[in-house]
Design a protein around this motif. Structure first.
Motif, short mmCIF file in Angstrom:
data_model
loop_
_atom_site.label_atom_id
_atom_site.label_comp_id
_atom_site.label_asym_id
_atom_site.label_seq_id
_atom_site.Cartn_x
_atom_site.Cartn_y
_atom_site.Cartn_z
N SER A 137 0.81 -1.22 0.00
CA SER A 137 0.00 0.00 0.00
C SER A 137 0.84 1.27 0.00
O SER A 137 0.73 2.09 -0.90
CB SER A 137 -0.94 -0.01 1.21
OG SER A 137 -1.85 -1.09 1.14
N SER A 138 1.67 1.45 1.03
CA SER A 138 2.46 2.68 1.10
C SER A 138 3.68 2.49 1.98
O SER A 138 3.73 1.62 2.85
CB SER A 138 1.60 3.84 1.65
OG SER A 138 1.28 3.63 3.02
N SER A 206 3.03 6.00 -2.37
CA SER A 206 1.81 5.19 -2.36
C SER A 206 1.69 4.32 -3.60
O SER A 206 2.00 4.76 -4.71
CB SER A 206 0.57 6.09 -2.26
OG SER A 206 0.60 6.87 -1.08
N ASN A 207 1.15 3.12 -3.38
CA ASN A 207 0.81 2.20 -4.47
C ASN A 207 -0.69 2.10 -4.63
O ASN A 207 -1.17 1.58 -5.63
CB ASN A 207 1.41 0.82 -4.17
CG ASN A 207 1.28 -0.16 -5.32
OD1 ASN A 207 1.46 0.21 -6.47
ND2 ASN A 207 0.96 -1.41 -5.01
N SER A 222 -2.97 4.02 -8.23
CA SER A 222 -3.52 2.76 -8.72
C SER A 222 -2.42 1.72 -8.70
O SER A 222 -1.27 2.01 -9.06
CB SER A 222 -4.06 2.90 -10.14
OG SER A 222 -4.34 1.63 -10.71
N ALA A 223 -2.76 0.52 -8.27
CA ALA A 223 -1.78 -0.57 -8.23
C ALA A 223 -1.69 -1.30 -9.56
O ALA A 223 -1.14 -2.40 -9.64
CB ALA A 223 -2.15 -1.55 -7.12
N HIS A 224 -2.22 -0.68 -10.63
CA HIS A 224 -2.22 -1.32 -11.94
C HIS A 224 -1.67 -0.41 -13.04
O HIS A 224 -1.86 -0.71 -14.23
CB HIS A 224 -3.65 -1.77 -12.30
CG HIS A 224 -4.28 -2.65 -11.28
ND1 HIS A 224 -3.89 -3.96 -11.09
CD2 HIS A 224 -5.24 -2.40 -10.37
CE1 HIS A 224 -4.61 -4.48 -10.11
NE2 HIS A 224 -5.43 -3.55 -9.66
N GLU A 229 3.07 7.06 -6.45
CA GLU A 229 2.80 8.47 -6.21
C GLU A 229 3.47 8.89 -4.90
O GLU A 229 3.39 8.18 -3.89
CB GLU A 229 1.29 8.73 -6.11
CG GLU A 229 0.56 8.73 -7.44
CD GLU A 229 0.47 7.34 -8.07
OE1 GLU A 229 0.59 7.24 -9.31
OE2 GLU A 229 0.31 6.36 -7.33
N LEU A 230 4.12 10.04 -4.93
CA LEU A 230 4.78 10.59 -3.76
C LEU A 230 4.01 11.82 -3.29
O LEU A 230 3.69 12.71 -4.07
CB LEU A 230 6.22 11.00 -4.11
CG LEU A 230 6.98 11.85 -3.08
CD1 LEU A 230 7.19 11.08 -1.79
CD2 LEU A 230 8.31 12.34 -3.65
N THR A 231 3.70 11.84 -1.99
CA THR A 231 3.02 12.98 -1.37
C THR A 231 3.95 13.61 -0.34
O THR A 231 4.43 12.92 0.56
CB THR A 231 1.71 12.54 -0.68
OG1 THR A 231 0.87 11.89 -1.64
CG2 THR A 231 0.98 13.74 -0.09
#
Length: 307
Positions: A137-138, A206-207, A222-224, A229-231
């Motif tokens: 997940s992250s 994040s995934n 999205s995991a696809h 993504e970086l926050t």
């Protein structure tokens, strides 16, 4: 109808302050198909169990009974295993894994899947290269990791779990950690460009969208899509941070100018002091100011069961 896939349950009896084991006993009574089950005894045990299942070279539906830490181990061990299909029965405190990935609410759903099992190739995140650490997940560093550490070591969490209020523990420790956390400076390398941030609260890769028990930290994840993504949250006064956290459940925090987001296959992060880290909410030591952390989409994918 004859099964075309083995069924194996991995049960973490301590997840949810024992709720996972109670849920497993009730769940197993309704199972009308052959299955194996294993109880985990320590951190890393689920990873080793799934690794041995991969060696069997048979189609196997692996169903985790536990929280996000248990499911991270299962997904990580299944990465690259063509014959393992992964799903969960959410039984932890946060259960962010179940918000984006395949999960069952009852044994009857599993029965319907047995005749024609299929999987969906799913991304997994990777920190470092040798030894690599995988996350479903992250993974992040800073304030969110400090909060996760406080929650996981809190005497309050078991009581809240008993009351079905496990997610409340995270919110309580957001407030208590707020006044003790020391902000840091961060350098981000993305697509060959460098970005420098001061007074940083957190940096989360994040995934999938969720962390912290349903907070939508990365709405577009999205995991696809073969990307992460970086926050980055920085330059927020302490009280304004509370206001931002109040908007994370809807994902509208991204409208604040102090919240920066990147998308890509690879990020390198460097900090100016030791900062706590996490993998899917579990402690992962400290980010060292003397080195860099590399986050990337792993070359190996895992298969979540197609429901």
């Amino acid at each position: 109808m004859e099964n075309t896939v083995d069924i194996v349950f991995i049960v973490n009896p301590t997840a949810g302050n024992g709720a996972a084991l109670r849920k497993w006993h009730k769940f197993s009574e309704a199972a009308d198909f052959p299955y194996e089950y294993f109880l985990t005894h320590s951190a890393g045990h689920a990873f080793r169990l799934v690794g041995k299942l991969a060696e069997r070279r048979r189609k196997t539906l692996v169903i985790g009974f536990g929280g996000d830490g248990t499911m991270r181990e299962i997904a990580a061990a299944a990465a690259g295993a063509e014959l393992l299909y992964i799903a969960s029965v959410p039984a932890g405190s946060g259960n962010d894994f179940a918000r984006s990935f395949s999960c069952f609410s009852g044994a009857q759903q599993i029965s319907r899947l047995l005749a024609c099992p299929a999987g969906v190739l799913t991304d997994i995140g990777q920190v470092g290269v040798r030894p690599e650490q995988l996350f479903a997940s992250s993974s992040g560093l800073g304030f969110d990791a400090a909060v996760a550490h406080a929650v996981n070591h809190s005497r309050m969490k078991p009581w809240l779990n008993k009351l079905g209020l496990g997610n409340l523990a995270y919110l309580i420790f957001v407030v208590t950690t707020l006044f003790a956390f020391k902000k840091f400076n961060l350098t981000v390398e993305s697509d060959g460009a460098l970005y420098h941030y001061e007074d940083v609260w957190l940096a989360t890769v994040s995934n999938q969208p969720y962390f912290g028990g349903g907070m939508k930290i990365s709405p577009r994840s999205s995991a696809h899509d073969g990307q992460l993504e970086l926050t980055v949250v920085h330059r927020l006064p302490r009280l304004k941070l509370l206001a931002v956290f109040g908007t994370v459940f809807s994902g509208s925090h991204t409208k604040f100018p102090e919240v920066k987001q990147f998308r890509g296959r690879h990020f390198t992060l460097a900090v100016d002091r030791p900062v706590p880290r996490h993998l899917d909410g579990d402690g992962a030591g400290m980010a060292d100011s003397q080195g860099k952390l590399e986050f990337r989409v792993s070359a190996k994918q895992w298969q979540q069961a197609k429901l």
